[in-house]
Design a protein around this motif. Sequence first.
Motif, PDB file in Angstrom:
ATOM      1  N   UNK A   1       8.485  -6.596  -4.668  1.00  0.00           N
ATOM      2  CA  UNK A   1       8.475  -7.827  -3.887  1.00  0.00           C
ATOM      3  C   UNK A   1       9.087  -8.989  -4.635  1.00  0.00           C
ATOM      4  N   UNK A   2       8.968  -8.946  -5.960  1.00  0.00           N
ATOM      5  CA  UNK A   2       9.608 -10.011  -6.707  1.00  0.00           C
ATOM      6  C   UNK A   2      11.109  -9.956  -6.401  1.00  0.00           C
ATOM      7  N   UNK A   3      11.625  -8.738  -6.357  1.00  0.00           N
ATOM      8  CA  UNK A   3      13.051  -8.582  -6.046  1.00  0.00           C
ATOM      9  C   UNK A   3      13.366  -9.142  -4.664  1.00  0.00           C
TER      10      UNK A   3
ATOM     11  N   UNK B   1      13.371   8.761   7.594  1.00  0.00           N
ATOM     12  CA  UNK B   1      13.961   9.067   6.285  1.00  0.00           C
ATOM     13  C   UNK B   1      12.885   9.267   5.229  1.00  0.00           C
ATOM     14  N   UNK B   2      11.871   8.411   5.305  1.00  0.00           N
ATOM     15  CA  UNK B   2      10.833   8.468   4.288  1.00  0.00           C
ATOM     16  C   UNK B   2      10.044   9.782   4.385  1.00  0.00           C
TER      17      UNK B   2
ATOM     18  N   UNK C   1      11.271   2.060  -5.693  1.00  0.00           N
ATOM     19  CA  UNK C   1      10.700   2.425  -4.394  1.00  0.00           C
ATOM     20  C   UNK C   1      11.826   2.902  -3.492  1.00  0.00           C
ATOM     21  N   UNK C   2      11.584   3.936  -2.701  1.00  0.00           N
ATOM     22  CA  UNK C   2      12.671   4.484  -1.885  1.00  0.00           C
ATOM     23  C   UNK C   2      13.253   3.440  -0.929  1.00  0.00           C
TER      24      UNK C   2
ATOM     25  N   UNK D   1       0.850  -1.195   0.000  1.00  0.00           N
ATOM     26  CA  UNK D   1       0.000   0.000   0.000  1.00  0.00           C
ATOM     27  C   UNK D   1       0.884   1.244   0.000  1.00  0.00           C
ATOM     28  N   UNK D   2       1.872   1.205   0.860  1.00  0.00           N
ATOM     29  CA  UNK D   2       2.781   2.343   0.969  1.00  0.00           C
ATOM     30  C   UNK D   2       3.497   2.612  -0.359  1.00  0.00           C
ATOM     31  N   UNK D   3       3.996   1.543  -0.969  1.00  0.00           N
ATOM     32  CA  UNK D   3       4.727   1.698  -2.230  1.00  0.00           C
ATOM     33  C   UNK D   3       3.807   2.264  -3.303  1.00  0.00           C
ATOM     34  N   UNK D   4       2.585   1.748  -3.330  1.00  0.00           N
ATOM     35  CA  UNK D   4       1.636   2.222  -4.335  1.00  0.00           C
ATOM     36  C   UNK D   4       1.338   3.709  -4.124  1.00  0.00           C
ATOM     37  N   UNK D   5       1.124   4.067  -2.874  1.00  0.00           N
ATOM     38  CA  UNK D   5       0.869   5.475  -2.561  1.00  0.00           C
ATOM     39  C   UNK D   5       2.022   6.354  -3.038  1.00  0.00           C
ATOM     40  N   UNK D   6       3.232   5.845  -2.913  1.00  0.00           N
ATOM     41  CA  UNK D   6       4.403   6.620  -3.318  1.00  0.00           C
ATOM     42  C   UNK D   6       4.621   6.581  -4.829  1.00  0.00           C
ATOM     43  N   UNK D   7       3.751   5.826  -5.511  1.00  0.00           N
ATOM     44  CA  UNK D   7       3.801   5.847  -6.954  1.00  0.00           C
ATOM     45  C   UNK D   7       4.769   4.864  -7.591  1.00  0.00           C
ATOM     46  N   UNK D   8       5.021   3.758  -6.928  1.00  0.00           N
ATOM     47  CA  UNK D   8       5.896   2.746  -7.516  1.00  0.00           C
ATOM     48  C   UNK D   8       5.153   1.418  -7.614  1.00  0.00           C
TER      49      UNK D   8
END
Lengths: 383, 321, 536, 292
Positions: A63-65, D101-102, A336-337, A50-57
């Motif tokens: 997660x595959x990584x 950081x975020x 993603x950051x 959810x967080x990653x999606x919100x940040x636009x990634x």
Amino acid sequence: MSTDVTQAPEATDVTDVAAAPPLAQRARSLAFAAIPYAVAVLAAFVVVAVLITVLGHDPVAAFRAVLTNSFRNQTGMVQTLHKWAPLTLLALAFAIPLGAGRFNIGGEGQMILGTVGAAAVGITMSDLPMVILLPLVLVVGTLAGAVWSAISAWLMESFKINEILSTVLLNFVSFEVLDYVASVVWSDPGAGGAVTLPIGEGAVLPGIGRPPMHTGVLLVLLVSVVAAVMAKRSVAGFELRAVGLNERASKLHGIRTGRVAVTSMIVAGALAGLAGAIEVAGVHQRTLEGIQSNFLLLGIIIGLIARGSLTAVPFVAFGIAVLEVGAGSMQRVSGAPVEIVLILEGLILLFLLMSDVATERWRRARQARASRAKSQLTKGAVA
Amino acid sequence: GCGGSGDDAGTDSGSGGDGAKKQVIAAIFSGPTNDADYNAVGLKALKAAESAGAKISFSEKVAVPDVEARLTEAVGDGATVVWTHGSQFYDATAKVAKNNPDVNFIAEYDGVPKDQPANVWTIDRQFHLGFYGMGVFASKLSKTGTVGYVGGLSLPFSMAEVHAMEQAITDTGASTKIKPVWTGDFNDAAKAQQFSTQLLGQGADVIVGSLNVGSTGTFQAFEGRAEGDGWVTAKYTDKAAAAGKHYAGSLEYDFDKPLADVLGKIGSGEEKGNYLLGFDTGVTIKVADGVPADVKAAVDKAMNDVKSGAVKVKLDTAKIG
Amino acid sequence: MLQMSGIRKTFGPVVALDGVDFTVADREIHGLLGGNGAGKTTLMNVLYGLYAPDAGTVSIDGSAVDIQSPKDAIAAGIGMVHQNFLQVDVFTVAENIVLGTDSTGLTAADGSPQTATQRITELSERFGLSVDPSARVADLPVGVRQRVEILKALYRGAKVLVLDEPTTNLTPQEVDDLFSSMRAIVDDGMSVVLITHKIRETMEVCDRMTVMRDGRWIATVDKADTTADDLASTMIGEVAGSDADAAALAEAAQVALGEEDLGEASLTHPLPGASEARPGGGAADPVAQPPARVTVRGLTVAGPGGKPLVDDVTLDLRPGEILGIAGVAGNGQGELAEALTGTRTASGSLTVDGDELVGRPTATWLRSGVVYVPEDRQRDGILPGAGITENLVLGSHRTRAKAGMINWRAARAEAVEAIKEFSVKTPSAATACGQLSGGNIQRVILARAFAHNPKLLLLHNPTRGLDIRSTQFVYDRVRNAAAQGCVVIVISEDLDEVLALADRVTVAYSGRLVGEFPRGEANPYDLGRLMTGVGA
Amino acid sequence: MSEFLTLTITAMVPFLFVAQGTMLSGRAGIFNVAQEGLMLLGAAVGYIISLKAGGNVVGIIAAALAGAVVGFILSWATTSLRLDQFVVGLALFFLAGGTASLLYRVVIGNDEPPRIAPLPELILGQDAMVFVALALSGFLWWWLYRTDAGMRLRSVGENPKAADSLGINVARTRMWAGTVGAALMAVGGAYLPMVFSGVYADGIVAGRGWLAIALAFFGGWRPQYILAGSAFFAAMEVLAQRAQVSGVGIPHQFVSMLPYIATLAVMVFALRWALVPQFLGKNYDRESRIVG
Ligand SMILES: Nc1ncnc2c1ncn2[C@@H]1O[C@H](COP(=O)(O)OP(=O)(O)OP(=O)(O)O)[C@@H](O)[C@H]1O
Ligand SMILES: Nc1ncnc2c1ncn2[C@@H]1O[C@H](COP(=O)(O)OP(=O)(O)OP(=O)(O)O)[C@@H](O)[C@H]1O
Ligand SMILES: [Mg+2]
Ligand SMILES: [Mg+2]
């Protein structure tokens, strides 16, 4: 803290305690035991997704990584094993004194001293042949770690100085030692960091396979098997646990508690020192600022998740190594950051622990239901 | 071992792509790219390369022990050029480069490395050149004749910086004294603030920072001092906004051109080399507006002298302190 | 006034309480009796809100109360003195007593509450429970700490006071004091629940008694309607129906009943497995005296203030001899016990079969057959978090190991045997020892002690907190060991116990051993004088 | 005021907040090990809010709230769920550090961070937080040793079973002590950008959180000694820096070891105050007979 004791089979009848359950049943219960952990990891991923999606990634790529990086090719596997080795040693360095009720927070400093000792020998005696130099490098690194933890052990026994205090402070001292060695004594002038000169050819742990995995991994495997067997079966392992469980009672029953505690700290330092020596001889061929990475914290976490069971340590360490290696590549792959990795790891840890509680509660509730049902039944029978 | 079945699956997936020689660049940064400092400079150069048509990806906050893993993964994912930004990564870069002769690598190194692999470019940052100019700058700025140098780790390049400043002072015939200190951490602003305060208390009136984000601490040490009462300088980027009224300028590094140049050479088949960073290739001392004109002139002259070769700056990494 | 009904409580597989009913009337002292692990403590913990019951209700004065936590229990007027004291060691007496109450009125003067101190003093005077409010509890002897516990409950205005085996830690004098305090409490309008294994005590002080067995209610009787013997057999249960068992239990029952003429009783009715069968035979058999197996010469433990804690103890003990050391707690018994077993530094000499042991590490003493059953079993006796198997291995772990490795499979099998033999009530051999009831912990410790094949066995208050059956079991075991030539020293504050077991009795007073009586010549009166420092 | 004193006091303040927070949680039995992360979070939140809301006071309050949230999670997970305090603490260290950081990245982006106004001087050339920290230490001492609530809190850390049996709500006490303690830690972190750097950066805490744990032990988990210990440690740090600035002829790495070695040396001679709450880091389970 001793799992060996508390996780023994749940027997209600004393007579069948000695008999172990059949293998198939054990395998199945193992599989069942794994389910809550899988759920926990999944839950952490969902939150972070959810967080990653919100940040636009793209969370899927991220997660595959994380999950496949270790397994998609030999390189990933070798990287994972190279991480696993120091993690396992540092986890043991925390878990062993923990058995005796002592908190060794100094794994980092002990490891650093290990790298310094190993590098010192590897650099100054670089001309020696491998048969002499390599063992010497490993032994000196191990001893240097042991000496460093022995300081804390001595302060603990002779002056009752809390080992958390002394190990934390000595970690900071070790940073200065490393800084001195890497930027003054054997400094590599071209490197933009505090890095020593390379060690001699003969000090390098040979690699096997392609890409090469250093043989330190095998050494750590050996060490963890020995540690597990010692903890489970040996007198020393028993005394260690006894001291952790009740120091007074141990003393009254002939255990030299002070000696056990001190030994556990020194062994821990030796293992952390060995980790340092392996990093030098196997990975970096030198010591450098930051070589200790965050192995200390991860080691503590592994030791605690394994609940002090030395048998479980290498397995937990492998899981954490997979996560670490995978998480590291997440940013490059998905954009993603990088902080997300920390958040993900924190959540996975929290959820893992919670899943334990959930399982336990569920199990107890089921047991209570069952025993109520049984008592109803017997009452009915009497009536 | 770990299973003998697989041959390396990933390695050649990138090179088999479309015929165009579009470069796929993966960069490794040691800190956060939003540090408005060394890593930000790196990201800027990378973005410039992207605008020029390359495909990019990067990892930030990579610790030295992890860099090998990041590099191998980048190669496995099809990068054709891998750039590690920071000379602490050179060893790992060279090691991975040897194992992956089909991929090009760009590393940073202070000097010319021994056994540089055939597929590695190095960028030599030559910090001592820049600090020669900083020596002139600080010496001219100082009224008390004492200049404080605040470094992080006492690394060879840091020693070279101090020696270059000393050389500059000697060359200009000044008698300014340099007091060098090392905080032990390029990013610990609190320590930098404390050291700077002590240096100022001990008679220094110019602080030359050779730090990363710790530099904010050197600025903070001037808090409460009147304008004109002392100066502070920085490194890598323009820090005018953060530094306040005592800011004299910064030794700025721009990697746009160096990276573009090296990528160009790689594109044209030149796979190994040493790229020198200097006043002609992206390094500049940017002097703030409030600085007296004669100082600015002296700094400009120093930069020109170094660039033209009129002044030879000695690379001296001898230990101090 | 207090009524508990249908209380059920399980701990995992263990059913600790199975539908128990329990009532306490106004102004009564109600005895709660039962064997080890019968569920007495658990029942009272449920009442006090420490354990949440699986089923059952509690009502006070006819109306149901919902007790979720000790806070509710305190509010409902229930006070409890726990089997193991629940005190903050670093706090003062006053702080421990007022802790958790509203507005303690702390002053800056000495950190102790002024108004509270007054109330404490007043309470302690009214009920005869003298304490120094400003003393740190860690520095106090158990007897005083016991009083602190009672004062804690009284301070909160308890209407029902539960005392969980309060007398196990007390000297006879202190027991008498406690009982008069209890009377005063009841006279003040409260009720008391007294948990104990001593039938004498219940008969002396209680108005009614409830007997529990195996987590079930068995009977509730008025004192007037019963006799000590009846109670004993109710406690012991069906098994007592068989004559053989009844006979075997008679002696322990006597100790439990605390008959005054026990000294003589043991002379006139020699008990099974008693002295004659043993090789040493003690004083009863003066003809064939084998040489001493254990000699002690001038054993001394230095004390902090120059006065030794153990003062020049000299003994000769023949194989098979049982030496009883009586005494009021606090006369150096603990230190003596530790000095005699090599767990405390001492000077002087102690030999077992000619081997000098003083100055050697504890492990050597153990290997030489010196085995110690300490008084404080929770603190000194067990590894609470470890399973029974591991606890049984403790101490012999070195001798049983081959090449530094312990065979846990064998140890587990032995543990299963020991659990059966010593009737330890436990769900499994892997159960953590700390989860067992007080009495069962002692069985584990004894099982371990006897497994050592001791040459010198030292037991300190070995049957404290044990039920009648277990007590008898211990006595049989001790005599058995002696019959095989083991030297046994029993240090006990329970005079009856010393008289029942020992071939020779001596008294610990102020760090010294004073007086010596062969079996049968000791009478409680003389001993009592020595114990209080009057005689000799 | 002399420069040495001023530097020492400013260096002491963050340690004081964090170590007293550690002490407060610890005296109730909660061993928080997330200091490093909490300080980062406090620094980031303190910086961002000060910047956006335009005031240090708001920034500090926001930092305290952020810390309180983390402390609440720690307390809840260890009292209600009885999860291992150490593991949860380390997990929260990761979470809090990552969040810091975020947040910074999301709010500030890649631009050069603007400086926030420094804390204004109050009297004697010291800022208000210096006095808050000193007052806090005094208050904590008074509160712990001179009030009923303080006594209850101490009893929970020493013997929760005894406390529980007297009707003290162990879980609730631990909840709020853990929450407030963590809030103080975050305030200690927020102090850093306001005084030392003017901006937030990932490297700003640099191990001070771990040192604060050591200082809690150094001060025997008692507020008055923690004050003394933090002052001593800060003074040693400033002294070591002074030595380097003046040049003493020994490599600065050895000079920098001074504070750590001096602290250990003091401990050797000060066995007496080295007390630790009996139940530090141990969860309490009412129905378990096994202590710890
Ligand atoms: N907290 C607990 N966890 C697990 N088992 C328990 C717990 N408390 C009591 N039990 C079990 O419940 C049973 C009853 O124990 P309880 O302590 O009530 O006995 P008791 O009558 O007080 O015995 P004793 O006279 O030995 O003190 C025992 O089998 C004991 O092991
Ligand atoms: N008579 C007194 N007058 C004033 N203050 C006192 C007095 N006695 C103790 N104190 C204060 O009360 C606090 C506790 O004192 P003490 O030195 O006994 O701590 P402690 O008991 O060792 O600590 P803890 O109770 O936390 O284990 C200290 O701050 C001490 O200064
Ligand atoms: Mg009981
Ligand atoms: Mg005290």
